[in-house]
Design a protein around this motif. Structure first.
Motif, PDB file in Angstrom:
ATOM      1  N   ARG A 251       8.230  55.489  85.525  1.00 17.99           N
ATOM      2  CA  ARG A 251       9.141  54.605  86.250  1.00 17.99           C
ATOM      3  C   ARG A 251       8.752  53.141  86.026  1.00 17.99           C
ATOM      4  O   ARG A 251       9.603  52.279  85.835  1.00 17.99           O
ATOM      5  N   LEU A 252       7.439  52.875  86.040  1.00 16.48           N
ATOM      6  CA  LEU A 252       6.955  51.516  85.814  1.00 16.48           C
ATOM      7  C   LEU A 252       7.229  51.062  84.376  1.00 16.48           C
ATOM      8  O   LEU A 252       7.552  49.897  84.134  1.00 16.48           O
TER       9      LEU A 252
ATOM     10  N   PHE B  46      10.955  50.328  84.185  1.00 17.84           N
ATOM     11  CA  PHE B  46      11.206  49.058  84.872  1.00 17.84           C
ATOM     12  C   PHE B  46      10.988  47.894  83.907  1.00 17.84           C
ATOM     13  O   PHE B  46      11.787  46.960  83.835  1.00 17.84           O
TER      14      PHE B  46
ATOM     15  N   GLU C 222      -3.439  38.346  71.916  1.00 14.65           N
ATOM     16  CA  GLU C 222      -2.670  39.429  72.528  1.00 14.65           C
ATOM     17  C   GLU C 222      -2.602  40.633  71.586  1.00 14.65           C
ATOM     18  O   GLU C 222      -2.740  41.774  72.009  1.00 14.65           O
TER      19      GLU C 222
ATOM     20  N   VAL D 289      17.148  39.015  84.981  1.00  8.04           N
ATOM     21  CA  VAL D 289      15.833  38.573  84.510  1.00  8.04           C
ATOM     22  C   VAL D 289      15.496  39.050  83.105  1.00  8.04           C
ATOM     23  O   VAL D 289      14.413  38.770  82.593  1.00  8.04           O
ATOM     24  N   LYS D 290      16.428  39.730  82.458  1.00 11.29           N
ATOM     25  CA  LYS D 290      16.140  40.371  81.172  1.00 11.29           C
ATOM     26  C   LYS D 290      15.517  39.389  80.180  1.00 11.29           C
ATOM     27  O   LYS D 290      16.084  38.328  79.895  1.00 11.29           O
ATOM     28  N   GLY D 291      14.321  39.710  79.708  1.00 13.71           N
ATOM     29  CA  GLY D 291      13.666  38.919  78.678  1.00 13.71           C
ATOM     30  C   GLY D 291      12.977  37.665  79.176  1.00 13.71           C
ATOM     31  O   GLY D 291      12.390  36.916  78.394  1.00 13.71           O
TER      32      GLY D 291
ATOM     33  N   LEU E 257       5.643  58.086  88.246  1.00 13.04           N
ATOM     34  CA  LEU E 257       5.375  56.699  88.633  1.00 13.04           C
ATOM     35  C   LEU E 257       5.101  55.848  87.394  1.00 13.04           C
ATOM     36  O   LEU E 257       5.668  54.769  87.214  1.00 13.04           O
TER      37      LEU E 257
ATOM     38  N   TRP F 233       1.676  35.035  81.412  1.00 11.83           N
ATOM     39  CA  TRP F 233       2.721  35.503  80.492  1.00 11.83           C
ATOM     40  C   TRP F 233       2.910  34.580  79.295  1.00 11.83           C
ATOM     41  O   TRP F 233       3.759  34.814  78.432  1.00 11.83           O
TER      42      TRP F 233
ATOM     43  N   ILE G 112       7.738  48.956  94.329  1.00  9.47           N
ATOM     44  CA  ILE G 112       8.673  49.054  93.201  1.00  9.47           C
ATOM     45  C   ILE G 112      10.091  48.756  93.674  1.00  9.47           C
ATOM     46  O   ILE G 112      10.845  48.040  93.005  1.00  9.47           O
TER      47      ILE G 112
ATOM     48  N   TYR H  65      -4.306  44.903  71.856  1.00 12.45           N
ATOM     49  CA  TYR H  65      -3.695  46.226  71.681  1.00 12.45           C
ATOM     50  C   TYR H  65      -4.571  47.127  70.818  1.00 12.45           C
ATOM     51  O   TYR H  65      -4.461  48.346  70.869  1.00 12.45           O
TER      52      TYR H  65
ATOM     53  N   ARG I  63      -0.406  51.242  78.345  1.00 12.74           N
ATOM     54  CA  ARG I  63      -0.413  50.457  77.112  1.00 12.74           C
ATOM     55  C   ARG I  63      -1.562  50.846  76.186  1.00 12.74           C
ATOM     56  O   ARG I  63      -1.451  50.762  74.973  1.00 12.74           O
TER      57      ARG I  63
ATOM     58  N   VAL J 136      10.858  48.075  80.494  1.00 15.43           N
ATOM     59  CA  VAL J 136      11.755  48.176  79.337  1.00 15.43           C
ATOM     60  C   VAL J 136      13.153  47.648  79.662  1.00 15.43           C
ATOM     61  O   VAL J 136      13.727  46.864  78.892  1.00 15.43           O
ATOM     62  N   GLU J 137      13.691  48.051  80.850  1.00 16.74           N
ATOM     63  CA  GLU J 137      15.030  47.597  81.302  1.00 16.74           C
ATOM     64  C   GLU J 137      15.133  46.079  81.330  1.00 16.74           C
ATOM     65  O   GLU J 137      16.212  45.513  81.203  1.00 16.74           O
ATOM     66  N   ARG J 138      13.977  45.421  81.595  1.00 17.88           N
ATOM     67  CA  ARG J 138      13.983  43.967  81.737  1.00 17.88           C
ATOM     68  C   ARG J 138      13.477  43.275  80.469  1.00 17.88           C
ATOM     69  O   ARG J 138      13.261  42.066  80.454  1.00 17.88           O
ATOM     70  N   ASP J 139      13.292  44.083  79.424  1.00 17.24           N
ATOM     71  CA  ASP J 139      12.768  43.535  78.164  1.00 17.24           C
ATOM     72  C   ASP J 139      11.484  42.757  78.416  1.00 17.24           C
ATOM     73  O   ASP J 139      11.255  41.660  77.891  1.00 17.24           O
ATOM     74  N   TRP J 140      10.600  43.375  79.249  1.00 17.61           N
ATOM     75  CA  TRP J 140       9.355  42.718  79.635  1.00 17.61           C
ATOM     76  C   TRP J 140       8.129  43.226  78.879  1.00 17.61           C
ATOM     77  O   TRP J 140       7.056  42.672  79.025  1.00 17.61           O
ATOM     78  N   GLU J 141       8.302  44.272  78.103  1.00 14.63           N
ATOM     79  CA  GLU J 141       7.119  44.835  77.433  1.00 14.63           C
ATOM     80  C   GLU J 141       6.513  43.828  76.466  1.00 14.63           C
ATOM     81  O   GLU J 141       5.325  43.874  76.200  1.00 14.63           O
ATOM     82  N   GLN J 142       7.365  42.896  75.985  1.00 12.67           N
ATOM     83  CA  GLN J 142       6.867  41.847  75.080  1.00 12.67           C
ATOM     84  C   GLN J 142       5.756  41.013  75.733  1.00 12.67           C
ATOM     85  O   GLN J 142       4.918  40.445  75.047  1.00 12.67           O
ATOM     86  N   PHE J 143       5.762  40.924  77.076  1.00  9.35           N
ATOM     87  CA  PHE J 143       4.745  40.153  77.781  1.00  9.35           C
ATOM     88  C   PHE J 143       3.550  41.018  78.182  1.00  9.35           C
ATOM     89  O   PHE J 143       2.557  40.516  78.673  1.00  9.35           O
ATOM     90  N   HIS J 144       3.689  42.324  78.001  1.00  7.62           N
ATOM     91  CA  HIS J 144       2.699  43.253  78.571  1.00  7.62           C
ATOM     92  C   HIS J 144       1.572  43.629  77.616  1.00  7.62           C
ATOM     93  O   HIS J 144       1.128  44.773  77.596  1.00  7.62           O
TER      94      HIS J 144
ATOM     95  N   ALA K 230      17.633  43.677  86.818  1.00  5.88           N
ATOM     96  CA  ALA K 230      17.524  43.720  85.354  1.00  5.88           C
ATOM     97  C   ALA K 230      18.502  42.775  84.658  1.00  5.88           C
ATOM     98  O   ALA K 230      18.137  42.070  83.717  1.00  5.88           O
TER      99      ALA K 230
END
Lengths: 121, 121, 121, 121
Positions: free
Chosen positions: C15-16, C19, D54, D110-112, C12, A51, D98, D58, C85, C21-29, D107
């Motif tokens: 949902r993933l 999951f 990164e 752990v957000k962000g 699915l 990450w 999940i 994309y 992605r 987006v709610e955690r603001d994790w897409e920045q790492f994805h 959420a």
């Protein structure tokens, strides 16, 4: 690196073999299994970086830096065990590989490019 | 192993750094990327063994034995690059790790068992 | 497998994504990072088998069997994230790959052999 | 994704089993070996990204995008084979995982953050 002589590397390989023999573990150390163990350690190394940005990967906090060092040690340990089991001269082969790479990737041709040699026509 | 001194290992690490610098490749050699390159080589090693039995993995035909040696060399090369980038003393850390393993896996307790240390109560 | 319809697979994947987006994790994805996370899970799968014989790998104790199932789930989860992605149609591509494999490995030619297609002249 | 029903996924798993049976390959498909084959494919996926940033990951050129898709397909194929060999319900287990992740990573907590759950006190 600290000041050590090659006999300490032979010593290291012998120490690792003895470690396995004392524990009656050589039965599990088929090259197939050691290759699996090696890649498991390589993945533990990768996990520390997954990450992080490339820039962050240069600037590891002290604790993570130490964990990364220990994963590299594990990888090296399994490499030495595998070389011992298959009677491979690791240093000799590294020198062969560098020579191969120098031919595959002549500096004037590949400068600044990350293309794999198969991607050049 | 052949007769070499430690200065040749330092020399190897320097030679690998120079190889990268000559090709303007250090820009790609963030530790994150080197960890990825290392696991790719570890998988090329695994690939040679995936359909073999453990017994067959001891008795590799000459050509495959040589390919396995070259994958081990690649793994060692990327390990040295990663150690150089992060200023890690690989041999020192290997000795630390062996000491850690001796504590985690006392011979009298684990003899003949492949259980991971976390699997002992 | 349980009785589900394809809309649940799309569900699915959604949902993933939610999951993350709610955690603001897409920045790492970034796909690069997801590929790393995927191989880390693949190694956790490998780790369960590294000291087992092939026969033992068929006869896993219940607890280990469940852990192996969860690692496969993790691998599938990261595969779905990566496909999302990069806008990849995973099932379509699987069908393409099976067709490719049927050409590379005609049954009459490869029956009982584990050789890679590149190892046939 | 295209419009398909779950019976086509069962069909996929059956087709993959038949592919192996026709070639007398099930003898090589011990779960141990399939786990190795799976991680080899995961590494082929990683290899496409190792020197990319990164952002570049994309924006893959068309040819590389297709190769990445095919590696994901290979990973999925080996996952299905492994699930079949060990009688694992993959979709059921993904849903379990999940739910586990939702508990491990609430959420609001752990957000962000990309920290692993073990890194929270």
């Amino acid at each position: 690196m600290g000041a050590i002589s090659m006999s300490e590397i032979e010593e290291l390989s012998k120490r690792l073999k003895q470690f396995a023999v004392e524990r009656d573990w050589e039965q599990f150390h088929a090259p197939k299994n050691l290759a699996m163990a090696l890649i498991v350690e390589a993945a533990e190394l990768v996990e520390h970086f997954q990450w992080l940005t490339e820039q962050q990967s240069y600037e590891l906090p002290e604790e993570k830096h130490q964990q990364v060092a220990l994963e590299l040690a594990d990888i090296f340990i399994y490499s030495l065990r595998l070389a011992e089991r298959l009677n491979i001269n690791l240093l000799e082969t590294v020198n062969q590989k560098i020579a191969i790479n120098e031919k595959k990737y002549p500096a004037d041709k590949v400068k600044g490019s990350s293309k794999k040699y198969t991607e050049y026509t």
